[in-house]
Design a protein around this motif. Structure first.
Motif, PDB file in Angstrom:
ATOM      1  N   TYR A  73      16.408 -19.258 -18.852  1.00 12.77           N
ATOM      2  CA  TYR A  73      16.437 -18.853 -17.446  1.00 12.77           C
ATOM      3  C   TYR A  73      16.958 -20.044 -16.660  1.00 12.77           C
ATOM      4  N   THR A  74      18.048 -19.825 -15.913  1.00 14.65           N
ATOM      5  CA  THR A  74      18.607 -20.881 -15.082  1.00 14.65           C
ATOM      6  C   THR A  74      18.427 -20.498 -13.631  1.00 14.65           C
ATOM      7  N   LEU A  75      17.730 -21.346 -12.888  1.00 12.04           N
ATOM      8  CA  LEU A  75      17.479 -21.110 -11.473  1.00 12.04           C
ATOM      9  C   LEU A  75      18.463 -21.953 -10.679  1.00 12.04           C
ATOM     10  N   ASP A  76      19.410 -21.275 -10.022  1.00  6.28           N
ATOM     11  CA  ASP A  76      20.420 -21.946  -9.200  1.00  6.28           C
ATOM     12  C   ASP A  76      19.969 -21.945  -7.745  1.00  6.28           C
ATOM     13  N   ASP A  77      20.839 -22.364  -6.864  1.00  9.79           N
ATOM     14  CA  ASP A  77      20.496 -22.439  -5.447  1.00  9.79           C
ATOM     15  C   ASP A  77      20.243 -21.069  -4.817  1.00  9.79           C
ATOM     16  N   ASP A  78      21.040 -20.052  -5.188  1.00  6.19           N
ATOM     17  CA  ASP A  78      20.903 -18.753  -4.525  1.00  6.19           C
ATOM     18  C   ASP A  78      20.626 -17.586  -5.464  1.00  6.19           C
ATOM     19  N   SER A  79      20.569 -17.842  -6.778  1.00  9.44           N
ATOM     20  CA  SER A  79      20.304 -16.779  -7.752  1.00  9.44           C
ATOM     21  C   SER A  79      19.740 -17.390  -9.025  1.00  9.44           C
ATOM     22  N   PHE A  80      19.254 -16.513  -9.903  1.00  5.90           N
ATOM     23  CA  PHE A  80      18.821 -16.985 -11.213  1.00  5.90           C
ATOM     24  C   PHE A  80      19.484 -16.162 -12.294  1.00  5.90           C
ATOM     25  N   GLU A  81      19.674 -16.792 -13.430  1.00  4.60           N
ATOM     26  CA  GLU A  81      20.345 -16.176 -14.546  1.00  4.60           C
ATOM     27  C   GLU A  81      19.348 -16.036 -15.694  1.00  4.60           C
ATOM     28  N   ALA A  82      19.232 -14.832 -16.236  1.00  5.17           N
ATOM     29  CA  ALA A  82      18.351 -14.558 -17.371  1.00  5.17           C
ATOM     30  C   ALA A  82      19.221 -14.219 -18.569  1.00  5.17           C
ATOM     31  N   ILE A  83      19.069 -15.009 -19.643  1.00  9.55           N
ATOM     32  CA  ILE A  83      19.870 -14.805 -20.842  1.00  9.55           C
ATOM     33  C   ILE A  83      18.936 -14.564 -22.019  1.00  9.55           C
ATOM     34  N   THR A  84      19.161 -13.455 -22.718  1.00  7.65           N
ATOM     35  CA  THR A  84      18.432 -13.167 -23.955  1.00  7.65           C
ATOM     36  C   THR A  84      19.476 -12.843 -25.022  1.00  7.65           C
ATOM     37  N   LEU A  85      19.008 -12.507 -26.210  1.00  2.00           N
ATOM     38  CA  LEU A  85      19.918 -12.186 -27.306  1.00  2.00           C
ATOM     39  C   LEU A  85      20.826 -11.011 -26.952  1.00  2.00           C
ATOM     40  N   THR A  86      20.314 -10.058 -26.159  1.00  2.00           N
ATOM     41  CA  THR A  86      21.082  -8.844 -25.868  1.00  2.00           C
ATOM     42  C   THR A  86      21.525  -8.696 -24.411  1.00  2.00           C
TER      43      THR A  86
END
Length: 162
Positions: A73-86
């Motif tokens: 999980y990457t928390l940026d300034d204005d959004s977050f990114e959720a990465i899993t296997l799928t």
């Protein structure tokens, strides 16, 4: 604010070790399926089932390790990114409506386009006590809830309990 990434801690290499050991064990107990060798059919079938179960356990551990190795999980300034296997999703903080605490340390993140469930990558269990494994945040191990609390703060929402 600056971007920060939450990833599984290094402890997860044990899944890789465990899966390799289970697969090796299944190879050792793999039966000779030649029924003409004098073995009883029942014994042969039991050995085949044991080998399959051990191999399946190893394969499941390997799959778990691969799945967990891909989570971040990457928390940026204005959004977050959720990465899993799928999946790979980018969710703006302003679209998050609520974060709900569910059973078994799971959290449901409701946003305008849908939902995202954040769950522990694994649990440690000892003497009847079960706790979620934390994260590595910017190279430092932190408690599991830190991700949820930081996400709630960046989204400007409270964590609701069921």
């Amino acid at each position: 604010m600056s971007a920060v990434t939450y990833q599984p801690p290094d402890i997860l290499h044990w899944f890789d070790t465990g899966s390799a050991e289970a697969i090796e064990t299944s190879k050792k107990i793999r039966p000779d399926l030649n029924l003409g060798s004098g073995k009883a059919i029942k014994e042969t079938m039991m050995q085949a089932a044991a080998a399959a179960a051990e191999f399946g356990r190893g394969a499941m551990a390997d799959l778990a390790w691969r799945r967990l190795d891909e989570v971040s999980y990457t928390l940026d300034d204005d959004s977050f990114e959720a990465i899993t296997l799928t999946t790979h999703r980018n969710i703006p903080y302003e679209t998050v409506v609520e974060i709900i605490a569910e059973k078994h340390d799971k959290f449901l993140v409701r946003h305008e386009e849908g939902t995202l469930t954040i769950r522990p990558i694994a649990h440690l269990a000892s003497s009847g006590i079960r706790v979620p494994i934390g994260w590595k945040r910017a190279g430092i191990e932190v408690p599991y809830l830190m991700l949820i609390e930081e996400l709630a703060a960046r989204c400007g929402v409270e964590i609701d309990t069921e």
